[in-house]
Scaffold this motif. Structure first.
Motif, PDB file in Angstrom:
ATOM      1  N   ALA A 112       0.077   4.314 -12.692  1.00  0.00           N
ATOM      2  CA  ALA A 112       0.607   2.957 -12.536  1.00  0.00           C
ATOM      3  C   ALA A 112       1.246   2.765 -11.168  1.00  0.00           C
ATOM      4  N   GLY A 113       1.974   3.783 -10.696  1.00  0.00           N
ATOM      5  CA  GLY A 113       2.601   3.684  -9.385  1.00  0.00           C
ATOM      6  C   GLY A 113       1.579   3.613  -8.272  1.00  0.00           C
ATOM      7  N   ARG A 114       0.499   4.369  -8.397  1.00  0.00           N
ATOM      8  CA  ARG A 114      -0.547   4.326  -7.364  1.00  0.00           C
ATOM      9  C   ARG A 114      -1.229   2.967  -7.329  1.00  0.00           C
ATOM     10  N   LEU A 115      -1.508   2.421  -8.510  1.00  0.00           N
ATOM     11  CA  LEU A 115      -2.145   1.105  -8.557  1.00  0.00           C
ATOM     12  C   LEU A 115      -1.254   0.052  -7.916  1.00  0.00           C
ATOM     13  N   ARG A 116       0.034   0.074  -8.231  1.00  0.00           N
ATOM     14  CA  ARG A 116       0.952  -0.893  -7.650  1.00  0.00           C
ATOM     15  C   ARG A 116       1.064  -0.709  -6.143  1.00  0.00           C
ATOM     16  N   ALA A 117       1.116   0.543  -5.692  1.00  0.00           N
ATOM     17  CA  ALA A 117       1.227   0.800  -4.258  1.00  0.00           C
ATOM     18  C   ALA A 117      -0.031   0.355  -3.518  1.00  0.00           C
ATOM     19  N   VAL A 118      -1.192   0.599  -4.100  1.00  0.00           N
ATOM     20  CA  VAL A 118      -2.443   0.164  -3.473  1.00  0.00           C
ATOM     21  C   VAL A 118      -2.476  -1.354  -3.357  1.00  0.00           C
ATOM     22  N   LEU A 119      -2.095  -2.042  -4.434  1.00  0.00           N
ATOM     23  CA  LEU A 119      -2.102  -3.508  -4.404  1.00  0.00           C
ATOM     24  C   LEU A 119      -1.125  -4.038  -3.354  1.00  0.00           C
ATOM     25  N   CYS A 120       0.062  -3.433  -3.271  1.00  0.00           N
ATOM     26  CA  CYS A 120       1.041  -3.877  -2.273  1.00  0.00           C
ATOM     27  C   CYS A 120       0.529  -3.650  -0.856  1.00  0.00           C
ATOM     28  N   ALA A 121      -0.092  -2.494  -0.617  1.00  0.00           N
ATOM     29  CA  ALA A 121      -0.621  -2.200   0.718  1.00  0.00           C
ATOM     30  C   ALA A 121      -1.718  -3.188   1.098  1.00  0.00           C
ATOM     31  N   LEU A 122      -2.595  -3.500   0.159  1.00  0.00           N
ATOM     32  CA  LEU A 122      -3.668  -4.454   0.445  1.00  0.00           C
ATOM     33  C   LEU A 122      -3.118  -5.854   0.658  1.00  0.00           C
TER      34      LEU A 122
END
Length: 256
Positions: A112-122
């Motif tokens: 979940a943390g990776r998905l959120r971080a990827v979305l924020c970076a994009l």
């Protein structure tokens, strides 16, 4: 029973050995607000001054910009031209977005943390692109004469899309590395990413598709957006209760 007839006393607790490995990294500290505010304000002010200069002059280059283009035209031979084309190609297209995804994968601690971080970076990268496109259309600065181009280009000149995008992608990946790697390793990657972003920006002048001010404007815009993104980071990634953090939460532990 002891010789005095009393029961055994409480056993002493074993002391923690001095050689026990201790996490040197520990939870990452949040960046301080004041330096980020100063950085964002300074970069935004410099970018605004540059944009106003471009607007007042109707896009006409100043003398140092013309001199830089003349110098580039005098050094247009191989293999520099091919190297510049290869490097400039990494500053656009899928590469910056792949770097943003990699940053998110490094920053997250679980799925979940990776998905959120990827979305924020994009989102940061996409917002930066939208702002850059809007400014290009608003200021409508012409590029150098097309007859002198040694690479592909489209649209208006200010701010440089390659310079803005590569600097944003480099900063986003640096953020992801900072949340995962040891400080010594992270500093090495910071230098590599900075050199890459600077190199991409300089190729736009070397290929004579941008004025130097366009590249500088792209760097200043990217620095402003990155500082603002770091200021918003606590809202996207709230600090966890440290009492619930286990030993596995540290990104790196020193070997015994």
């Amino acid at each position: 029973m002891t010789a005095s007839g009393q029961g055994p006393g409480p056993r002493p607790q074993p002391s923690r050995p001095e050689t026990e490995p201790v996490s040197r990294a520990g939870p990452r500290r949040r960046p301080r607000t004041a330096p980020l505010l100063v950085l964002a304000a300074v970069c935004a002010a410099l970018f605004a001054a540059l944009a106003i200069t471009v607007s007042v002059r109707h896009g006409a280059p100043i003398a140092p910009e013309r001199a830089a283009l003349r110098w580039s035209a005098a050094h247009r031979g191989e293999p520099l031209r091919s190297m510049a084309r290869a490097l400039t190609a990494t500053g656009t297209g899928p590469v910056p977005y792949l770097l943003a995804v990699l940053a998110g994968l490094l920053a997250g601690r679980d799925a979940a943390g990776r998905l959120r971080a990827v979305l924020c970076a994009l989102v940061v990268l996409a917002v930066g692109q939208a702002i850059r496109y809007g400014l290009m259309e608003l200021l409508a600065r012409p590029r150098p004469p097309a007859a002198d181009w040694a690479g592909r280009a489209s649209g208006y000149a200010f701010p440089s899309g390659h310079a803005t995008t590569s600097a944003l992608a480099a900063g986003i990946l640096a953020w992801g590395i900072a949340r995962r790697a040891r400080p010594s390793v992270a500093r090495t990657w910071y230098a590599v990413l900075a050199l890459w972003a600077v190199g991409v920006g300089l190729t736009r002048v070397a290929l004579r598709v941008h004025w130097p001010g366009d590249v500088l404007g792209g760097w200043l815009l990217a620095a402003t957006l990155l500082a603002l993104a770091l200021l918003l980071e606590p809202f996207a990634f709230p600090r966890r209760d440290r009492s619930r953090r286990g030993p596995e939460s540290a990104p790196w532990r020193a070997p015994p």
